[in-house]
Structure formats: structure tokens, C-alpha cells
Design an enzyme around this catalytic site. Structure first.
Site, short mmCIF file in Angstrom:
data_model
loop_
_atom_site.label_atom_id
_atom_site.label_comp_id
_atom_site.label_asym_id
_atom_site.label_seq_id
_atom_site.Cartn_x
_atom_site.Cartn_y
_atom_site.Cartn_z
N CYS A 193 90.07 -9.11 83.68
CA CYS A 193 90.03 -7.64 83.56
C CYS A 193 88.67 -7.15 83.08
CB CYS A 193 91.13 -7.15 82.63
SG CYS A 193 91.14 -7.90 80.99
N HIS A 200 93.19 -5.98 76.79
CA HIS A 200 92.88 -5.58 78.16
C HIS A 200 91.61 -4.73 78.16
CE1 HIS A 200 93.82 -5.16 82.36
NE2 HIS A 200 93.87 -3.84 82.29
N ASP A 227 93.09 1.04 85.93
CA ASP A 227 93.46 -0.34 85.64
C ASP A 227 93.09 -1.27 86.78
OD1 ASP A 227 94.77 -2.70 84.80
OD2 ASP A 227 96.25 -1.50 83.72
#
Length: 434
Positions: free
Chosen positions: A78, A184, A202
């Protein structure tokens, strides 16, 4: 993912042999359900919020990001996926080939500060992402949630979403947002001041869509302590830098025994150099240090390759390799013209049985000397430290040494990140990230 419970079986007839035990099927997922307090970007509520952000002038950054949207290629990528979006949105030329004849950023090209295999297994820390961003040509302002308040976060949200020159990547705990998982990274795409809603783009699209979240809740999600670092998370302000995007050098320390590495600088060398006769001159000082450094320390600094062409026919990398060779040659000239090179090269020769040290080894060893962070030298006696600082400082570099200055700054940032992430020394005054 844990295996599911075994499926029920039907008993076989008594005369038949018992069937072999079948392995339970692996449990898989097709996305997760977005918590109700988060508005999916494509929902009616999400579209309404985006229109409000656009009319208010706080969705300007969205267009560059959406035009370069990237889904991370690995579950733990991520951070790298977020950086790739920003790098491509800012039109940073990676200076190396992606595939075929194309230069482009992909998340598996961002190996710097931490090995990709390690990131694939454990993800990235806050400091590691900042380090990778700097390695690839971005100016980085890193702000931990523990050092800023909500009002400053909102001002930064308004700054980044109202222009296309500065981006924000947030580092947060999914748990606070009632999502599954924990740490994250995501880029920010828009902000609605009236309702304090922020668009989180995202990169884990296999798990959650992009969504609007309450800005204060997102800020709170940065505060929980990361168990890996013992520090809060936070956010980054990222701009296109002025220097060559990719470093010419990289640090290679897969086999370093960090406890002994630090012991050399904080125990062995301070005791050795407490005797002034050991370092009557700068040459004596460098000779003494080189003789006590780990064997092969020059190999901790390596010149990067021009990259691999994973799709095109062989033989198409010649032009990029030639350009890289020219840049490394220019860097080598700047290093060998520096006074420290002569001392380091001579000291290496004295410690080598063959007595001859390749030029490139001396160059890499000199860059190593110049790029090690100040924290490693703080226990040296004042006189020795002063001499060493004079030799190592970027201020000692002339206007023609901009390439060397840039490489030293980037490698120093990488060393800081590595030392902080490996710090189990109990010396928190030295490990600046702890």
C-alpha cells in the site's frame, strides 16, 4: 488467511477403504463491506460529497491522481502503491525503463531503504516510506500525528486538495475506521470543508473502494502507536523535487550484524581515538577508522543498475545503460577529486593483503564515509569528530560537486531509516526515530 472449517463428510460403506483426508479449501474473499459511516466514492452520497468538494475548490488534486490510479500489486504494497500514484501524477521521470521502451513508475521498481521481499512480507514503516519517496525524487515533509493538531491537519488538507503540486499520503490504522486490518497508506484526493469529509483513494481496491471519511476520525486513526516502531503514524506532504529522480547509489546491507555495527562506532572507535596519538593527522584518523570497520564495508554502497526490461526484446537497454554509465563516471570524478578519497583509498590499500584496491572500491568506501549519519559519530572525542566533520561535510563540496552532494544526502537519509528500524541498542539518544 486462515483455513475454513472442514466440510462435513458422508461415511463410506464398511467394505470400502477409508478415503484419503482432503485438505480443507482455502478461505478467500472478494472485497470487504465498507463500514456504514464511510461513503463509497461511487455511491450517491460519495458523488454528492465530491461535487461539493469540486465546487469549493478542494478537489484539484483528484484529477492528476485519478488519471494515474494504481492498485497495489501486493497485499502489503500500500505504501509503494500510494507513492507510485503520486510520482506518476507529478510527472516524475524515473530515468529507468519499466517495460518495452517505456519509462514509468510501478510499485515493484521502488526498491530503496528496505528490500522489496521484506516489504512484501511486513509492509513499510512511516520512516521507510519517507525514505523511499526521497530516493525517487520527491521533496518530503513528514508529520506524525503526535506532533501536529487537528487544525494543522485541516490546513494541510486544504493546501494539497486545492492545487496539483503538493500531494498528501496518510498513514493510519484501519481499525479506527472500523475496517479490517491495521496499518495502511493511502493518497488523499479531495476535501469538503463544510462537512469535514476527506476522500481516501485506497490503493487496495481488492479490499475496499475509495471512500469519504470524517477528517477528524481519519486524524484520530493516525494516532495509535505502530507496534513496529513504537511511534504514532501520520501523513506526508509530497512535492516534485529538483534533483535527478533516481539515486545512482543504493545501500546493500542484507548481511549486516547491526549490534556489532553500532558497537564499532559507539564503543570501539571512541575508546581507540581517546588516545590523541592515534590521530595526529587526518590521514591517521581515517587509517584508524578503516582498520576497525566491518570487512567489506565498501560493499555497503553499490551503484544501481539501469533496470530490467521485462517485456521488450534483448538489447534495448543499451542507451539507458550508457546514460547511467556516464552519470556514474561523473560521480566517480567528483569523488576522486575530494580529499577524503585519497585518504580512504590509501587506508584500504594498507589493510589489503594484495596492496591494490580497485578505484571503484575506494569510491564506494568514500561515499560510505560521507553518507553515514551524524548519530554514529557522536561518541568520538571532540578533536577526532571535528576533523572528521570537516572531511565529511557537504559544505566541503564545490559547486561542481552537486551530483555527489545529492547522493550523500539521499544515502544519509537511507542510513537514518535503516538504523532507526534496526535499533535495539537501548541508546535512544542515538536512534533518532525512537
Amino acid at each position: 488467511m486462515s483455513p475454513s472449517a472442514s466440510l462435513p463428510t458422508v461415511a463410506a460403506p464398511a467394505a470400502a477403504p477409508a478415503p484419503a483426508q482432503a485438505a480443507a479449501p482455502e478461505k478467500t474473499f472478494y472485497r470487504r463491506e465498507l463500514p456504514a459511516h464511510l461513503a463509497s466514492f461511487t455511491s450517491d452520497r460519495g458523488r454528492q460529497l465530491f461535487r461539493q468538494a469540486l465546487l469549493a475548490g478542494f478537489a484539484e488534486i483528484f484529477f492528476a491522481l485519478s488519471g494515474n490510479f494504481t492498485m497495489q500489486s501486493e497485499p502489503a504494497f500500500c505504501g509503494l502503491g500510494s507513492l507510485v500514484m503520486v510520482l506518476n501524477a507529478l510527472s516524475v521521470d524515473p530515468g529507468k525503463k519499466w517495460k518495452g521502451v517505456w519509462r514509468w513508475f510501478a510499485d515493484d521498481m521502488l526498491e530503496c531503504c528496505a528490500p522489496l521481499d521484506q516489504i512484501k512480507q511486513t509492509g513499510m514503516t512511516f520512516d521507510e516510506l519517507a525514505c523511499v519517496a526521497r530516493c525517487n525524487g520527491l521533496d518530503v515533509v513528514a508529520k506524525r500525528a503526535s506532533s501536529v493538531d487537528y487544525d494543522e491537519f485541516v490546513r494541510d488538507l486544504e493546501l494539497v486538495t486545492s492545487s496539483s503540486e503538493t500531494h498528501m499520503v496518510v498513514s493510519f490504522s484501519r481499525k479506527t475506521l472500523s475496517q479490517t486490518g491495521d496499518g495502511h497508506f493511502s493518497p488523499i484526493g479531495a476535501f469538503v470543508p463544510e462537512s469535514q469529509q476527506v476522500l481516501v483513494m485506497d490503493t487496495a481496491r481488492f479490499k475496499y473502494p475509495s471512500y469519504f471519511a470524517d477528517a477528524r476520525l481519519l486524524f484520530e486513526a493516525m494516532k495509535p502507536i505502530d507496534p513496529v516502531t513504537g511511534l504514532s503514524r501520520g501523513y506526508f506532504l509530497l512535492r516534485k523535487g529538483d534533483s535527478t529522480p533516481l539515486s545512482l547509489c543504493q545501500i546493500v546491507v542484507k548481511d549486516v550484524e547491526w549490534r556489532s555495527f553500532r558497537s564499532v562506532f559507539w564503543d570501539t572507535l571512541p575508546r581507540l581515538l581517546a588516545d590523541p596519538s592515534v590521530h595526529n593527522s587526518a590521514e591517521d584518523l581515517i587509517r584508524a577508522i578503516v582498520s576497525h570497520l566491518p570487512a567489506g564495508f565498501a560493499d555497503y554502497t553499490a551503484f544501481r543498475s539501469a533496470g530490467r526490461d521485462l517485456a521488450g526484446p534483448p538489447g534495448q537497454d543499451a542507451a539507458l545503460q550508457s546514460q547511467l554509465d556516464q552519470e556514474i563516471h561523473a560521480l566517480t570524478e567528483q569523488v576522486t577529486a575530494h580529499p577524503l578519497f585519497r585518504m580512504v583509498h590509501a587506508a584500504l590499500a594498507e589493510n589489503t593483503k594484495a596492496g591494490a584496491v580497485p578505484l571503484t572500491t575506494g569510491v564506494r568506501a568514500t561515499i560510505f564515509f560521507m553518507s553515514l549519519p551524524d548519530a554514529l559519530w557522536v561518541d568520538l572525542p571532540a578533536a577526532a569528530r571535528s576533523t572528521l566533520e570537516t572531511l565529511r561535510r557537504p559544505q566541503s563540496l564545490g559547486a561542481r560537486d552537486s551530483l555527489l552532494r545529492s547522493e550523500v544526502a539521499r544515502l544519509s537519509a537511507q542510513w537514518d531509516t535503516l538504523l532507526n528500524s534496526k535499533c535495539s541498542c537501548g541508546r535512544k539518544d542515538k536512534c533518532t526515530g525512537h
